[in-house]
Design a protein around this motif. Structure first.
Motif, PDB file in Angstrom:
ATOM      1  N   MET A   1      34.935  -6.545 -32.448  1.00  0.00           N
ATOM      2  CA  MET A   1      34.742  -5.794 -33.694  1.00  0.00           C
ATOM      3  C   MET A   1      34.217  -4.395 -33.392  1.00  0.00           C
ATOM      4  SD  MET A   1      34.506  -5.743 -37.131  1.00  0.00           S
ATOM      5  CE  MET A   1      34.511  -7.437 -37.721  1.00  0.00           C
ATOM      6  N   TYR A   3      33.048  -0.504 -34.924  1.00  0.00           N
ATOM      7  CA  TYR A   3      32.459   0.084 -36.119  1.00  0.00           C
ATOM      8  C   TYR A   3      32.872   1.545 -36.247  1.00  0.00           C
ATOM      9  CZ  TYR A   3      29.952  -4.178 -36.819  1.00  0.00           C
ATOM     10  OH  TYR A   3      29.674  -5.484 -37.072  1.00  0.00           O
ATOM     11  N   PHE A  15      28.631  -3.320 -32.042  1.00  0.00           N
ATOM     12  CA  PHE A  15      27.564  -3.811 -32.905  1.00  0.00           C
ATOM     13  C   PHE A  15      26.170  -3.437 -32.392  1.00  0.00           C
ATOM     14  CE2 PHE A  15      24.404  -7.037 -33.948  1.00  0.00           C
ATOM     15  CZ  PHE A  15      24.417  -6.969 -35.324  1.00  0.00           C
ATOM     16  N   PRO A  32      32.233  -2.029 -40.289  1.00  0.00           N
ATOM     17  CA  PRO A  32      33.259  -2.604 -39.419  1.00  0.00           C
ATOM     18  C   PRO A  32      34.630  -2.034 -39.777  1.00  0.00           C
ATOM     19  CG  PRO A  32      32.382  -4.252 -40.944  1.00  0.00           C
ATOM     20  CD  PRO A  32      31.545  -3.034 -41.108  1.00  0.00           C
ATOM     21  N   TYR A  35      37.200  -6.096 -42.482  1.00  0.00           N
ATOM     22  CA  TYR A  35      36.368  -7.265 -42.782  1.00  0.00           C
ATOM     23  C   TYR A  35      37.105  -8.522 -42.361  1.00  0.00           C
ATOM     24  CZ  TYR A  35      33.934  -3.930 -45.834  1.00  0.00           C
ATOM     25  OH  TYR A  35      33.262  -2.848 -46.328  1.00  0.00           O
ATOM     26  N   MET A  59      27.692 -14.135 -38.682  1.00  0.00           N
ATOM     27  CA  MET A  59      27.280 -12.973 -37.878  1.00  0.00           C
ATOM     28  C   MET A  59      28.080 -12.865 -36.593  1.00  0.00           C
ATOM     29  SD  MET A  59      23.228 -12.836 -38.302  1.00  0.00           S
ATOM     30  CE  MET A  59      22.430 -12.325 -39.775  1.00  0.00           C
ATOM     31  N   PHE A  62      30.893 -10.501 -36.573  1.00  0.00           N
ATOM     32  CA  PHE A  62      30.602  -9.058 -36.598  1.00  0.00           C
ATOM     33  C   PHE A  62      29.889  -8.589 -35.332  1.00  0.00           C
ATOM     34  CE2 PHE A  62      30.857 -10.334 -41.049  1.00  0.00           C
ATOM     35  CZ  PHE A  62      31.546  -9.290 -41.642  1.00  0.00           C
ATOM     36  N   THR A  64      30.105  -8.986 -32.106  1.00  0.00           N
ATOM     37  CA  THR A  64      30.946  -9.534 -31.036  1.00  0.00           C
ATOM     38  C   THR A  64      30.516  -9.099 -29.639  1.00  0.00           C
ATOM     39  OG1 THR A  64      32.456  -7.749 -31.595  1.00  0.00           O
ATOM     40  CG2 THR A  64      33.029  -9.925 -32.406  1.00  0.00           C
ATOM     41  N   TRP A 225      23.005  -1.106 -40.652  1.00  0.00           N
ATOM     42  CA  TRP A 225      24.076  -2.099 -40.785  1.00  0.00           C
ATOM     43  C   TRP A 225      23.574  -3.537 -40.560  1.00  0.00           C
ATOM     44  CZ3 TRP A 225      28.175  -3.786 -42.890  1.00  0.00           C
ATOM     45  CH2 TRP A 225      28.802  -4.929 -42.375  1.00  0.00           C
ATOM     46  N   LEU A 229      24.411  -6.799 -42.856  1.00  0.00           N
ATOM     47  CA  LEU A 229      25.044  -7.993 -42.291  1.00  0.00           C
ATOM     48  C   LEU A 229      24.225  -9.258 -42.576  1.00  0.00           C
ATOM     49  CD1 LEU A 229      27.073  -9.535 -40.560  1.00  0.00           C
ATOM     50  CD2 LEU A 229      25.829  -8.780 -38.521  1.00  0.00           C
TER      51      LEU A 229
END
Ligand SMILES: *Cc1c(COP(=O)(O)O)cnc(C)c1O
Length: 471
Positions: A1, A3, A15, A32, A35, A59, A62, A64, A225, A229
């Motif tokens: 993922m 951002y 992340f 992200p 989604y 979680m 997101f 990752t 963020w 999350l």
């Protein structure tokens, strides 16, 4: 993922980088790049999970770049019955009038901000240790945010907190909550001034690039963020508690200020959670209600923000709102640049031609609640249900009652406990006994640790410098 920034001029990030960031370098907010979509099978499997298991499933989609077992241990350490007072973490109950209440405020500071901050504290410690970094958090608070940050970061390795608050302006309970912390990494600074003066000091420190870099200065405000999350999780948890099968739909009513909480609801809905409507409840500071009714977003300055009896919603520039508008504009970063250039000039923008999309595609509606409304709700719920709602939650219940459609299940998010706002509760119901979690009895009598300083950023800089050089 990966951002991306809502303004489109920041290189993609992972992340764990985004976790330690405030605003993106281009002035936007990180999101992200898409989604994750939750299939019907997955949603069915998630229904029977415990809160920490569910949090891990969500979680890990997101976060990752964090090892699965490490993420799991951060989550298991965070969402415990000890910290949140209940093994369900966010239990849902039903009032006599059929409105459901999801408890998000049984954490250490009795407000929903603990739901995300407690996670952030553990995640920060993990990422900083891994990268051999240190972080010094500065912040300004008029109550809830500062205490949630302090309780999340107390005793954590690699982190110091310097929290400014206006001297004598917080309630005795709020002062006691923050100033009774004896942890060496927590520094309370009471400024002789108002909340805005505290915020100006934070800005002055942040604008001093050299100071910021030398002393590894960071913030944990509501645009982070990691906080958004962590909040997505309880929309799923609340949905499962409020329904028997995934064929049902639920609406959430969210007392709002910075749009952080309901932004997480928006993302849960975009992931495929069967949410019917997202109902935004404001207090007298109704900038968001005005937007969802007319399409006009006209943020106001601090002088034009009312001081109300639901003080954590006294916000007239919703810092997370840009995340929703980015999705609304089909993620066109140049549109966001244009719209927020107007906001930057002290104006706003008008998206009335988007109202149909806002309501029908994104499910947003809104309402507002005034002082007399919240008192009336607190009183009526006390009389019919024998329980005391906090003033912010009461704003949500007022709006939910007003907008409820036939057959609609509405879950109102309980964003704080009545114990924090004794004066307003007394005004609503007279001298009722306001329940307080057992561990907090006698809080106001504990010794307090705070430095009182003049309203001057240089004095605060000096305190930070001396503290860090001594350590
Ligand atoms: C922070 C807060 C809110 C507003 O939440 P946002 O994420 O800023 O919209 C509402 N109620 C309480 C009690 C809060 O502390």
């Amino acid at each position: 993922m990966k951002y991306i920034s809502t303004r489109g001029n920041t290189a993609n990030k992972q992340f764990s980088e985004v976790l330690l960031m405030g605003l993106a370098p281009d002035g936007g907010l990180m999101l992200p790049e898409s989604y994750p979509q939750i299939s019907a099978e997955t949603l069915q499997q998630w229904r029977s999970l415990s809160y920490p298991e569910l949090a891990f499933q969500i979680m890990s989609l997101f976060a990752t770049d964090i090892l699965a077992e490490d993420l799991k241990s951060i989550i298991n350490k965070t969402y415990t019955a000890e910290t949140f007072g209940n093994p369900e973490i966010t239990p849902v109950r039903t009032l006599k009038d059929g409105i459901k209440i999801q408890a998000l405020s049984n954490g250490p500071t009795l407000a929903f901000k603990d739901m995300a901050m407690q996670f952030l504290g553990n995640a920060f410690e993990y990422v900083l240790a891994k990268e051999g970094k240190k972080l010094n958090i500065i912040g300004a608070t008029s109550g809830d945010t500062g205490s949630a940050a302090e309780y999340a970061l107390r005793g954590k390795q690699g982190v110091n907190v310097f929290m400014m608050s206006p001297e004598g302006k917080m309630s005795a309970f709020q002062r006691a909550q923050m100033f009774s912390l004896q942890d060496e990494n927590i520094h309370n600074i009471a400024v002789k001034g108002m909340f805005d003066d505290c915020q100006d000091i934070v800005k002055a420190l942040q604008n001093d690039a050299k100071f910021k870099e030398t002393y590894n200065i960071g913030t944990v405000n509501s645009i982070n963020w990691g906080r958004v999350l962590a909040q997505i999780v309880y929309y799923f948890a609340g949905y499962f508690k409020a329904t028997r099968s995934n064929a049902e739909k639920v609406s959430f009513c969210v007392p709002s200020g910075n749009f952080g909480n309901v932004c997480a609801g928006h993302i849960a809905r975009q992931m495929g959670l069967p949410i019917h409507r997202l109902i935004v409840a404001t207090n007298e500071n109704n900038v968001l209600d005005q937007f969802f009714k007319t399409g006009e977003y006209l943020p106001r300055s601090a002088e034009h923000t009312y001081v109300t009896s639901s003080p954590s919603m006294d916000i007239s520039k919703a810092s997370n709102f840009e995340r929703f508008v980015f999705d609304l504009m089909d993620r066109d970063a140049s549109e966001i640049e244009t719209l927020w250039a107007e906001v930057g000039k002290g104006k706003g923008f008008d998206l009335h031609f988007m109202l149909d999309k806002i309501r029908n595609q994104y499910g947003f509606v809104s309402g507002k609640s005034l002082h007399a409304d919240r008192l009336a709700v607190i009183k009526s719920v006390y009389e019919t249900d024998g329980e005391l709602l906090d003033p912010h939650t009461a704003d949500g219940v007022k709006v939910a009652r007003e907008l409820r459609e036939a057959g609609e299940t509405i879950v109102c998010l309980e964003t704080a406990l009545a114990a924090k706002f004794a004066d307003t509760i007394k005004e609503a119901v007279g001298n009722a006994v306001i329940p307080r979690p057992a561990g907090l009895n006698g809080l106001e009598d504990l010794p307090q640790r705070v430095q009182v300083v003049p309203n001057n950023p240089d004095v605060v800089k000096m305190i930070i410098r001396e503290t860090l050089e001594k350590a």
